[in-house]
Design an enzyme around this catalytic site. Sequence first.
Site, PDB file in Angstrom:
ATOM      1  N   LYS A   1     -89.437  18.265  23.418  1.00 37.32           N
ATOM      2  CA  LYS A   1     -88.296  18.361  22.494  1.00 37.32           C
ATOM      3  C   LYS A   1     -87.748  16.966  22.195  1.00 37.32           C
ATOM      4  O   LYS A   1     -87.512  16.602  21.044  1.00 37.32           O
ATOM      5  CB  LYS A   1     -87.214  19.248  23.128  1.00 37.32           C
ATOM      6  CG  LYS A   1     -87.728  20.652  23.423  1.00 37.32           C
ATOM      7  CD  LYS A   1     -86.895  21.356  24.467  1.00 37.32           C
ATOM      8  CE  LYS A   1     -87.407  22.743  24.776  1.00 37.32           C
ATOM      9  NZ  LYS A   1     -88.813  22.833  25.212  1.00 37.32           N
TER      10      LYS A   1
ATOM     11  N   GLU B   1     -88.994  29.010  23.475  1.00 38.10           N
ATOM     12  CA  GLU B   1     -90.271  29.151  24.190  1.00 38.10           C
ATOM     13  C   GLU B   1     -89.952  29.962  25.432  1.00 38.10           C
ATOM     14  O   GLU B   1     -89.274  29.464  26.331  1.00 38.10           O
ATOM     15  CB  GLU B   1     -90.828  27.779  24.591  1.00 38.10           C
ATOM     16  CG  GLU B   1     -91.211  26.884  23.425  1.00 38.10           C
ATOM     17  CD  GLU B   1     -92.526  27.283  22.778  1.00 38.10           C
ATOM     18  OE1 GLU B   1     -93.184  28.224  23.277  1.00 38.10           O
ATOM     19  OE2 GLU B   1     -92.883  26.661  21.772  1.00 38.10           O
TER      20      GLU B   1
ATOM     21  N   CYS C   1     -95.436  29.338  33.034  1.00 40.36           N
ATOM     22  CA  CYS C   1     -95.276  30.347  31.968  1.00 40.36           C
ATOM     23  C   CYS C   1     -96.623  30.950  31.593  1.00 40.36           C
ATOM     24  O   CYS C   1     -96.727  32.145  31.333  1.00 40.36           O
ATOM     25  CB  CYS C   1     -94.591  29.737  30.754  1.00 40.36           C
ATOM     26  SG  CYS C   1     -95.416  28.275  30.097  1.00 40.36           S
TER      27      CYS C   1
ATOM     28  N   GLU D   1     -94.364  24.290  19.769  1.00 41.21           N
ATOM     29  CA  GLU D   1     -94.338  22.934  20.321  1.00 41.21           C
ATOM     30  C   GLU D   1     -95.762  22.378  20.257  1.00 41.21           C
ATOM     31  O   GLU D   1     -96.706  23.096  19.958  1.00 41.21           O
ATOM     32  CB  GLU D   1     -93.806  22.960  21.762  1.00 41.21           C
ATOM     33  CG  GLU D   1     -92.354  23.431  21.789  1.00 41.21           C
ATOM     34  CD  GLU D   1     -91.632  23.231  23.107  1.00 41.21           C
ATOM     35  OE1 GLU D   1     -92.224  23.496  24.155  1.00 41.21           O
ATOM     36  OE2 GLU D   1     -90.454  22.809  23.075  1.00 41.21           O
TER      37      GLU D   1
END
Length: 463
Positions: free
Chosen positions: A140, A222, A257, A430
């Site tokens: 980010k 996300e 994740c 992303e």
Amino acid sequence: MITRENPARFAEIVGSVAETSPNEVDAIVWSAEAAYRRWSVTPIDERLALLTAGAEAIEDALGELSVLLSRETGKVLGECRGEIGFAVRYLRWVVTHATAAYADQTLDDELGLLIQQRKPYGVVAAITPWNAPVILSMLKIAPALAAGNAVVVKPSPLAPLTLDRIARLIGGPLRIVHGGAEAGAALVGHDLVRKVAFTGGVAGGRAVAALAGDRLTPSVLELGGNDPAVLLDDAPFDDAAMDRLVMATFASSGQVCTAAKRLYVPVARLGDFVDAYRAAADRVLVTGDPLADGVTMGPVISAAAQEAGAALRRGRFHDLGIFDADEKTGYFVRPALVVSPSTRDPLVTAEQFAPVAPVLGYTSESAVLASVNAGELGLGASVWSADEQRAVAFARRVEAGFCFVNTHNRTGMSLRAPFGGVKHSGWGREYAHEGLTEYAQTCVIHAPAGYRPAATSPAGNPM
Ligand code: NAD
């Protein structure tokens, strides 16, 4: 004060940071806004120079930062080096690609000259989880700063220390706030925040999206995953494949994740698979001190995660690999493979985020596809087969943001393609080109026919 203990030895305090009060969040956002006003008119080459210097400073401190990250998260040292090294690579990748991604696009026709600009939003709020705090924040920070935004990052209170150091190494219009949901809400709800980028679980994402939605602030989310790994009936159970699959499940104690969180195997091959998987775990899975050589899995992040993980070890299960740790002095959970749990078991239906994985038998490709696509999460997936054509055909029908063939979750692949989930695994992307353009908004100038640009804008684009 937020104090962080070492999950591998919780009597050991690793460090602390001052918790940011809502009033302080307000002051920090105002300071970020002032920085944005200057930064957004700084030529892009100067902006990218800040990122290059940041990459160098982080690289110089790589050894020390990796140890700190390992001590605050419990992840093994090699993974921490890999994560921070990848963040450096990503910073440099952004520097290489940003100028083209944010350049004006023009169209010259009989109606005039159309100039399509990529403009920054303003202050970007970046809210990130503890499991990979450096790379997930950098995904980010780097594009947002390159595009001319200011950034206020809020890491998780479970892993604030390494990112705090890294934020100071980057500097410029990057600010950091510390705290949990309250600090996050004060940040997302601030009137001067123009874009929100969140990575975390579905519940946190829902709360953040609601706050952002109330203010009509655009957001990138996300979220969690419950990735299936599907072994088709011709999938070889060779050592190399099984070793990869075991580590795709248990790296970072399953707290990734995109870990392989549900394993699907033809019912007729279930016994052979369990044997091959256990043998692979004996080769590659060593639970212990994350800073020790040869250890491939550390503890989980907290006492709550240890309790939740241990509770998943039920029904018919096998302990896996070598366990050389003390569950009473560190947040360790013995890694396990649970064989044929109920399909309604939370271990199957939800994201476990723990070193306990279910293996389920299936009877047909259509049945396993239905199981894989059931539920609301759709982050990643993998399909394994001796026949790559067949695997890719299956992958096309999987409802996930991305699907690997004959491997699962190889980070090095992610610079080549956008990363993000479908369904409740989030929206926005992303990495890759999409990950850059998320942080710039398109604004158009309609200049009259015959107009010719005579100068260059502060951002380096023609005016
Ligand atoms: P989390 O949602 O609890 O917290 C994430 C961040 O959001 C933290 O900084 C937290 O303090 C903040 N937060 C939580 N509730 C908030 C609220 N109501 N308002 C504002 N901020 C709030 O997630 P976690 O436990 O830190 O991380 C694990 C989760 O993250 C897992 O579900 C995992 O799958 C997911 N994750 C997703 C990705 C991805 O790229 N899709 C990557 C890593 C982790």
